[in-house]
Design a protein around this motif. Structure first.
Motif, short mmCIF file in Angstrom:
data_model
loop_
_atom_site.label_atom_id
_atom_site.label_comp_id
_atom_site.label_asym_id
_atom_site.label_seq_id
_atom_site.Cartn_x
_atom_site.Cartn_y
_atom_site.Cartn_z
N PHE A 40 -2.81 13.73 9.39
CA PHE A 40 -2.28 12.48 8.87
C PHE A 40 -2.55 12.41 7.37
N ASN A 41 -1.71 11.67 6.66
CA ASN A 41 -1.97 11.31 5.27
C ASN A 41 -2.39 9.85 5.27
N VAL A 42 -3.54 9.55 4.67
CA VAL A 42 -4.07 8.20 4.62
C VAL A 42 -4.19 7.80 3.15
N THR A 43 -3.68 6.61 2.81
CA THR A 43 -3.77 6.13 1.44
C THR A 43 -4.80 5.01 1.38
N VAL A 44 -5.80 5.16 0.51
CA VAL A 44 -6.86 4.18 0.32
C VAL A 44 -6.92 3.85 -1.16
N ASN A 45 -6.73 2.57 -1.50
CA ASN A 45 -6.77 2.12 -2.90
C ASN A 45 -5.86 2.96 -3.79
N GLY A 46 -4.68 3.29 -3.29
CA GLY A 46 -3.71 4.01 -4.09
C GLY A 46 -3.92 5.52 -4.15
N LYS A 47 -4.94 6.06 -3.51
CA LYS A 47 -5.20 7.50 -3.52
C LYS A 47 -4.96 8.04 -2.11
N THR A 48 -4.18 9.11 -2.00
CA THR A 48 -3.82 9.67 -0.71
C THR A 48 -4.74 10.81 -0.34
N TYR A 49 -5.19 10.80 0.93
CA TYR A 49 -6.07 11.83 1.46
C TYR A 49 -5.41 12.46 2.69
N ALA A 50 -5.56 13.78 2.84
CA ALA A 50 -5.09 14.48 4.03
C ALA A 50 -6.25 14.52 5.01
N VAL A 51 -6.04 14.03 6.24
CA VAL A 51 -7.09 14.03 7.24
C VAL A 51 -6.58 14.70 8.51
N GLU A 52 -7.50 15.29 9.26
CA GLU A 52 -7.19 15.88 10.55
C GLU A 52 -8.00 15.14 11.60
#
Length: 116
Positions: A4-16
């Protein structure tokens, strides 16, 4: 494993996310988690030193009376953010004039008090 791609405070992180037995899941993060930005120092203005909220939250308590003399480092406000109590301290010595009251909700950067 689901990605999944998760966006927190405008910054996107790739998570599994790994599906586990029993319906619970563990989530290893494949991108580093960004540290919160440090609180900006209070600005010195003609009317005194401004004390701004370093984060959004709820004003739980004013630790001193309005118009009280404070020293640098004295607790001014207890701000609840994400179920945690955060002490906001005086960045300078002087007389405090609050711009908020107990029970107010504030956003990041909101003026809490002025020390003159």
């Amino acid at each position: 494993m689901r990605k999944f791609n998760v966006t927190v405070n405008g910054k996107t992180y790739a998570v599994e996310v790994e599906e586990a037995e029993g319906g619970s899941a563990s989530a290893p993060v494949s991108a580093p988690v960004a540290a919160p930005a440090p609180a900006k120092p209070a600005a010195v203005v003609a009317g005194g030193t401004k004390v701004n909220a370093p984060m959004p939250g709820l004003v739980l308590k004013l630790a001193v009376a309005n118009g009280a003399a404070v020293q640098k480092g004295d607790k001014l406000v207890v701000l609840e953010a994400m179920k945690m109590e955060n002490d906001i301290t005086a960045p300078a010595a002087g007389v405090v004039n609050f711009a908020v009251k107990q029970g107010d909700s504030v956003e990041t950067g909101a003026l809490l008090a002025t020390i003159g």
